[in-house]
Design an enzyme around this catalytic site. Structure first.
Site, PDB file in Angstrom:
ATOM      1  N   ARG A 182      -2.939 170.647  19.381  1.00 18.11           N
ATOM      2  CA  ARG A 182      -2.944 171.821  20.248  1.00 18.11           C
ATOM      3  C   ARG A 182      -2.938 171.436  21.726  1.00 18.11           C
ATOM      4  NH1 ARG A 182      -4.050 175.946  16.706  1.00 18.11           N
ATOM      5  NH2 ARG A 182      -5.015 177.768  17.604  1.00 18.11           N
ATOM      6  N   ARG A 231      -9.554 194.109  12.567  1.00 15.64           N
ATOM      7  CA  ARG A 231     -10.237 193.015  13.281  1.00 15.64           C
ATOM      8  C   ARG A 231     -10.612 193.454  14.685  1.00 15.64           C
ATOM      9  NH1 ARG A 231      -6.853 187.593  12.177  1.00 15.64           N
ATOM     10  NH2 ARG A 231      -8.025 186.995  14.022  1.00 15.64           N
ATOM     11  N   ARG A 243      -1.463 193.431  13.872  1.00  8.17           N
ATOM     12  CA  ARG A 243      -2.214 192.802  12.779  1.00  8.17           C
ATOM     13  C   ARG A 243      -3.717 193.100  12.910  1.00  8.17           C
ATOM     14  NH1 ARG A 243      -0.608 186.722  12.181  1.00  8.17           N
ATOM     15  NH2 ARG A 243      -1.908 186.543  14.011  1.00  8.17           N
ATOM     16  N   LYS A 245       4.242 181.500  12.341  1.00  9.17           N
ATOM     17  CA  LYS A 245       4.158 180.065  12.027  1.00  9.17           C
ATOM     18  C   LYS A 245       3.347 179.785  10.771  1.00  9.17           C
ATOM     19  CE  LYS A 245       1.189 178.175  14.814  1.00  9.17           C
ATOM     20  NZ  LYS A 245       0.017 177.633  14.124  1.00  9.17           N
ATOM     21  N   ARG A 272      -5.758 183.660  24.328  1.00 13.56           N
ATOM     22  CA  ARG A 272      -5.242 182.605  23.447  1.00 13.56           C
ATOM     23  C   ARG A 272      -3.793 182.260  23.802  1.00 13.56           C
ATOM     24  NH1 ARG A 272      -8.272 185.250  19.089  1.00 13.56           N
ATOM     25  NH2 ARG A 272      -6.334 186.292  18.580  1.00 13.56           N
TER      26      ARG A 272
HETATM   27  P1  AMP Z   1      -5.304 179.352  14.584  1.00 15.15           P
HETATM   28  O1  AMP Z   1      -5.533 180.006  13.282  1.00 15.15           O
HETATM   29  O2  AMP Z   1      -4.477 178.104  14.480  1.00 15.15           O
HETATM   30  O3  AMP Z   1      -4.806 180.283  15.636  1.00 15.15           O
HETATM   31  O4  AMP Z   1      -6.745 178.846  15.094  1.00 15.15           O
HETATM   32  C1  AMP Z   1      -7.819 179.743  15.299  1.00 15.15           C
HETATM   33  C2  AMP Z   1      -8.842 179.116  16.240  1.00 15.15           C
HETATM   34  O5  AMP Z   1      -9.335 177.881  15.707  1.00 15.15           O
HETATM   35  C3  AMP Z   1      -8.321 178.752  17.631  1.00 15.15           C
HETATM   36  O6  AMP Z   1      -8.331 179.857  18.518  1.00 15.15           O
HETATM   37  C4  AMP Z   1      -9.288 177.656  18.042  1.00 15.15           C
HETATM   38  O7  AMP Z   1     -10.532 178.198  18.455  1.00 15.15           O
HETATM   39  C5  AMP Z   1      -9.524 176.925  16.734  1.00 15.15           C
HETATM   40  N1  AMP Z   1      -8.535 175.833  16.519  1.00 15.15           N
HETATM   41  C6  AMP Z   1      -7.584 175.758  15.554  1.00 15.15           C
HETATM   42  N2  AMP Z   1      -6.884 174.616  15.637  1.00 15.15           N
HETATM   43  C7  AMP Z   1      -7.401 173.938  16.689  1.00 15.15           C
HETATM   44  C8  AMP Z   1      -7.099 172.690  17.310  1.00 15.15           C
HETATM   45  N3  AMP Z   1      -6.098 171.901  16.863  1.00 15.15           N
HETATM   46  N4  AMP Z   1      -7.852 172.304  18.368  1.00 15.15           N
HETATM   47  C9  AMP Z   1      -8.860 173.059  18.835  1.00 15.15           C
HETATM   48  N5  AMP Z   1      -9.184 174.266  18.307  1.00 15.15           N
HETATM   49  C10 AMP Z   1      -8.470 174.698  17.255  1.00 15.15           C
END
Ligand code: AMP
Length: 191
Positions: free
Chosen positions: A89, A134, A128, A14, A145
């Site tokens: 989210r 990581r 990854r 994505k 997640r």
């Molecule tokens: P992502 O890169 O979108 O997977 O986001 C990495 C981390 O950032 C997630 O696991 C959350 O801890 C936090 N995060 C990102 N977007 C949101 C959101 N819209 N609401 C709450 N936490 C978020």
């Protein structure tokens, strides 16, 4: 003008696609995950506040995240459109976004759901993590997640399906194949 939303689990590709579409359309790519990671890297007050949530694989509190997006959507570069990636989210965030966009009379034009199996999402994330060294991205964290995605984020897909703006993308295919499908759907939606 295109107001585009990308929804999908980690490992769905994505983020890569969202960046590409934003570049092609000449509109900003707004990723809450990227904003949080940059804040953590720079050790800003926001970074210090959100780090424990990212480290534990849980969602950052809605109040903070919604406030951040509200401010971001007020920036002038969003007037010609935007690609939202990673927000909303959960249903509370989706409701807040609907209200924000209603208030400025700029509804979403299209919502892309990136669909793929948990097995493949897990496999890609693990690959990854190893590639990028990581060590924090353990199988348990990735599974956690994914669980959060199913519980909290998937309901927003139903919300947008009901609103008739949803396009499902088969995200198991290659980056170029997925990109071609996205471009075709966008061309149709904005024709
Ligand atoms: P992502 O890169 O979108 O997977 O986001 C990495 C981390 O950032 C997630 O696991 C959350 O801890 C936090 N995060 C990102 N977007 C949101 C959101 N819209 N609401 C709450 N936490 C978020």
């Amino acid at each position: 003008m295109s107001n585009i939303l990308f929804v999908g689990p980690q490992g769905s590709g994505k983020g890569t696609q969202a960046k590409r579409v934003a570049a092609v359309e000449g509109i900003p790519h707004i990723s809450t995950g990227d904003i949080f990671r940059a804040a953590i890297a720079e050790q800003t007050p926001l970074g210090r506040e959100v780090q424990p949530f990212l480290d534990s694989g849980s969602l950052v509190p809605d109040e903070l995240t919604i406030g951040l997006i509200r401010e971001r959507l007020q920036q002038p570069d969003t007037v010609t459109g935007f690609v939202l990636d990673g927000f909303p989210r959960n249903m509370a965030q989706a409701g807040a976004l609907d209200e924000m966009l209603d208030a400025i009379d700029r509804p979403l034009d299209i919502v892309f759901e990136f669909a793929l199996s948990d097995e493949l999402a897990l496999e890609r994330c693990l690959g990854r993590a190893i590639e990028e060294g990581r060590t924090d991205d353990t199988p348990e964290m990735i599974a956690r997640r994914l669980g959060t995605y199913h519980e909290q984020t998937e309901p927003i897909v139903q919300h947008y399906r009901a609103a008739g703006r949803l396009v499902v993308i088969h995200a198991e295919r290659s980056i170029d194949e997925v990109n071609a499908e996205l471009s075709a759907a966008l061309a149709q939606a904005t024709a």
